[in-house]
Write an enzyme that holds these catalytic residues in place. Sequence first.
Site, PDB file in Angstrom:
ATOM      1  CG  ASN A   7      -1.807   1.160   1.347  1.00 46.36           C
ATOM      2  OD1 ASN A   7      -1.748   2.068   0.519  1.00 46.36           O
ATOM      3  ND2 ASN A   7      -2.658   1.164   2.363  1.00 46.36           N
ATOM      4  NE  ARG A  99      -5.982   2.008  -0.192  1.00 44.28           N
ATOM      5  CZ  ARG A  99      -5.913   3.193   0.381  1.00 44.28           C
ATOM      6  NH1 ARG A  99      -4.772   3.622   0.873  1.00 44.28           N
ATOM      7  NH2 ARG A  99      -6.971   3.944   0.472  1.00 44.28           N
ATOM      8  CG  HIS A 189     -12.570   4.145   3.280  1.00 36.82           C
ATOM      9  ND1 HIS A 189     -13.183   5.157   3.961  1.00 36.82           N
ATOM     10  CD2 HIS A 189     -11.239   4.334   3.434  1.00 36.82           C
ATOM     11  CE1 HIS A 189     -12.275   5.959   4.494  1.00 36.82           C
ATOM     12  NE2 HIS A 189     -11.077   5.470   4.179  1.00 36.82           N
ATOM     13  NE  ARG A 250      -9.023  12.984   3.483  1.00 41.41           N
ATOM     14  CZ  ARG A 250      -9.119  11.702   3.189  1.00 41.41           C
ATOM     15  NH1 ARG A 250      -9.958  11.277   2.296  1.00 41.41           N
ATOM     16  NH2 ARG A 250      -8.352  10.820   3.799  1.00 41.41           N
ATOM     17  CD  GLU A 396      -8.713  -0.798   4.246  1.00 44.16           C
ATOM     18  OE1 GLU A 396      -8.310  -0.480   5.385  1.00 44.16           O
ATOM     19  OE2 GLU A 396      -8.876   0.009   3.334  1.00 44.16           O
TER      20      GLU A 396
END
Length: 415
Positions: A7, A99, A189, A250, A396
């Site tokens: 990732n 990823r 996600h 964010r 994940e």
Amino acid sequence: MNILVLNCGSSSLKFQIIHTDLDLIDKDADVQKAKGLIERIGSQSLVTLQADGRPPLKVAAPLRDHKSALDYVVRWMVSPEAQIPGIRSLADIHAVGHRVVHGAEKFTRSVIISDEVIDGIEDCIDLAPLHNPANLKGIYAARELFGVGVPQVAVFDTSFHSTMPETSYLYAIPYQLYRRHKIRRYGFHGTSHRYVSYRYRQITGKDREQIKIVTLHLGNGCSACAITGGESFDTSMGLSPLEGLVMGTRGGDLDPAVLEFLVHKEGMSMSELDAMLNKQSGLIGLSGLTNDMRDLLEEEREHHDRRAALAIAIFVQRVKKYLGAYLAEMNGADALVFTGGIGENSSTIRERVCDGLDWLGIKLDPKTNADLPRGTEGVVHAADSRVHIHVIPTNEELLIARDTVRCVKDAPRRW
Ligand code: AMP
């Protein structure tokens, strides 16, 4: 098979080595063999490496790019000091799973990486200028290091949401803009929402088609997903990961007029706006303190900081707003699933999100919730709650490793 899961961020590389195969997937018997993280690639990098069951090794090393970082990881991996069972040379890594953040409409499932796939990921850079270039760096580095004989697979954050109907994914702007530029909501996600919905199915023994849940991934990035018939029906992130819930840095939903206003009032440039939206908003923007929910909860409790309390309250209210919207869109749900660093670890945030929702059939049991050990799987609803409330730690990397095996073996992807 030993799968290296990568990732890559703009200056970071996270990895895991997972031993898995089709029969191990069926038995849920995959084994994590090692994991690690390299931060600050491009200067004096911080390296953390850990073989399963052994203490982490932390070192600093000057790593100039992702290729040097991956090279460093691989050299450690095969070294006698790492002592990773079954990994003695490069040949012991059988495939690499990456990823990849944005797959746009092109990639609706995980794929073996070919030159054509690389071109496709490059084509998506316009939509994810912060993320896809970093993911590509990881792909190029792995290709160079392992050669073309070792298959590589791309697993996209967006692909789980490719089942969303037009009514969920279209923005109400001139339709030609969607036609011309594919401006629409994609959602992110996806690997996390897909993993926790898969675990929910395992825990409850339900068929995929019966699954009607809202998953709440609350971490440094946050998103909600309405899942019906086992498929993503709606999700809170949009064209980019900026839309939706309040996150660490964010702010989520925002009237677009604010941007023009700031250009006029403060003379802000596009890159300043971009930095404000991605790095200076959300919990850190509101509190002026930190993007870390743990620290905010502490400030609120211990120092009665008004802005820390406000940031938490706005965070919670936004989650409720999406939860209500998704329950309305799906005509209710059987369960809520909390995941992500905050969802898995903070009983306080779970309690505040569920507070006052008993009229929707959502009733949390405060004691079971508070007693659930951090980062573990459990159910935290009251006995008479119509909607069940699950906490399911996300994984994940495991899903990336499993998709990699399935792609390499050309087996159907079930979840
Ligand atoms: P993630 O991006 O999924 O790793 O999640 C990171 C977020 O989880 C950060 O905001 C952390 O502060 C938050 N977090 C981790 N542990 C806790 C905790 N015990 N209580 C509240 N927030 C937590």
